[in-house]
Scaffold this motif. Structure first.
Motif, short mmCIF file in Angstrom:
data_model
loop_
_atom_site.label_atom_id
_atom_site.label_comp_id
_atom_site.label_asym_id
_atom_site.label_seq_id
_atom_site.Cartn_x
_atom_site.Cartn_y
_atom_site.Cartn_z
N ASP A 85 -27.40 19.76 35.27
CA ASP A 85 -27.02 20.96 35.14
C ASP A 85 -25.86 21.27 36.29
O ASP A 85 -26.07 21.01 37.42
CB ASP A 85 -28.23 22.13 35.97
CG ASP A 85 -28.12 23.37 35.83
OD1 ASP A 85 -26.61 23.91 35.94
OD2 ASP A 85 -28.86 24.29 35.91
N TRP A 86 -24.56 21.37 35.77
CA TRP A 86 -23.48 21.80 36.74
C TRP A 86 -23.07 22.92 37.39
O TRP A 86 -22.19 23.15 38.04
CB TRP A 86 -22.00 21.07 36.07
CG TRP A 86 -22.16 19.87 35.62
CD1 TRP A 86 -23.06 19.48 34.37
CD2 TRP A 86 -21.37 18.72 35.92
NE1 TRP A 86 -22.60 17.95 34.23
CE2 TRP A 86 -21.99 17.92 35.10
CE3 TRP A 86 -20.54 18.49 37.00
CZ2 TRP A 86 -21.44 16.14 35.31
CZ3 TRP A 86 -19.76 17.34 37.09
CH2 TRP A 86 -20.23 16.14 36.33
N SER A 87 -23.92 23.94 37.06
CA SER A 87 -23.70 25.31 37.38
C SER A 87 -23.46 25.72 38.76
O SER A 87 -22.61 26.66 38.88
CB SER A 87 -24.74 26.24 36.70
OG SER A 87 -26.04 26.14 37.35
N ALA A 88 -23.84 24.94 39.53
CA ALA A 88 -23.67 25.44 41.15
C ALA A 88 -22.42 24.61 41.60
O ALA A 88 -22.12 24.89 42.60
CB ALA A 88 -24.78 24.82 41.93
N ARG A 129 -30.18 19.66 38.74
CA ARG A 129 -29.23 20.56 39.26
C ARG A 129 -28.33 20.10 40.23
O ARG A 129 -28.99 19.66 41.42
CB ARG A 129 -29.89 21.76 39.80
CG ARG A 129 -29.00 23.10 40.22
CD ARG A 129 -29.70 24.25 40.49
NE ARG A 129 -28.75 25.09 40.94
CZ ARG A 129 -28.13 26.18 40.26
NH1 ARG A 129 -28.84 26.54 39.08
NH2 ARG A 129 -27.26 27.10 40.86
N ASP A 141 -22.37 22.25 28.62
CA ASP A 141 -22.32 23.58 28.39
C ASP A 141 -22.58 24.31 29.96
O ASP A 141 -22.40 25.39 30.21
CB ASP A 141 -23.55 24.22 27.60
CG ASP A 141 -23.36 23.94 26.22
OD1 ASP A 141 -21.98 23.41 25.87
OD2 ASP A 141 -24.30 24.08 25.20
N THR A 142 -22.92 23.66 30.86
CA THR A 142 -22.99 24.02 32.37
C THR A 142 -22.02 23.72 33.14
O THR A 142 -21.90 24.16 34.30
CB THR A 142 -24.27 23.68 32.73
OG1 THR A 142 -24.37 22.27 33.31
CG2 THR A 142 -25.63 23.98 32.18
N ILE A 143 -20.69 22.78 32.60
CA ILE A 143 -20.08 22.67 33.52
C ILE A 143 -18.93 23.82 33.48
O ILE A 143 -18.41 24.41 32.65
CB ILE A 143 -18.97 21.08 32.92
CG1 ILE A 143 -20.15 20.13 32.75
CG2 ILE A 143 -17.68 21.01 33.70
CD1 ILE A 143 -19.37 19.04 32.15
N PRO A 144 -18.60 24.30 34.95
CA PRO A 144 -17.78 25.20 35.07
C PRO A 144 -16.37 24.78 34.65
O PRO A 144 -15.69 23.75 34.63
CB PRO A 144 -17.37 25.51 36.43
CG PRO A 144 -18.62 24.85 37.08
CD PRO A 144 -19.15 23.66 36.32
N ASP A 145 -15.73 25.97 33.89
CA ASP A 145 -14.24 25.77 33.04
C ASP A 145 -13.30 24.69 34.02
O ASP A 145 -12.62 24.04 33.65
CB ASP A 145 -13.54 27.04 32.57
CG ASP A 145 -14.60 27.58 31.76
OD1 ASP A 145 -15.21 26.94 31.01
OD2 ASP A 145 -14.53 28.83 31.50
#
Length: 88
Positions: free
Chosen positions: A31-34, A5, A62-66
């Motif tokens: 995991d790029w979500s943060a 993460r 799929d976890t990279i913010p737009d």
């Protein structure tokens, strides 16, 4: 395979080279979500030697913010990086 993460500011990752090696070897998935800030230099270090198509799963695409996708794509393809560091 472990899931790594990434922190809010990608520049705060202590050893991007080691993390890059783990991703390239298949030992880690990102995991790029943060992530809210991704300056060019840390992105280049993290993504060196990776391919958007071949390594999409390990990259955790799929976890990279737009808001960060254009910068990630620019680094992976070697095209012009957005002028300002991408922020979410």
């Amino acid at each position: 395979m472990s899931v790594e993460r990434l922190p809010a500011d990608l520049a705060s990752v202590a050893d991007l080279g080691a993390l890059n090696e783990r991703v390239r070897s298949g030992a880690a998935t990102l995991d790029w979500s943060a992530v809210v800030s991704a300056p060019r230099e840390p992105l280049v270090g993290l993504l060196a030697g990776l391919d958007l198509v071949d390594d999409a799963d390990a990259l955790g695409f799929d976890t990279i913010p737009d808001a960060l996708i254009p910068a990630v794509q620019a680094v992976l393809s070697g095209t012009a990086f957005p002028e300002a560091a991408p922020r979410v």
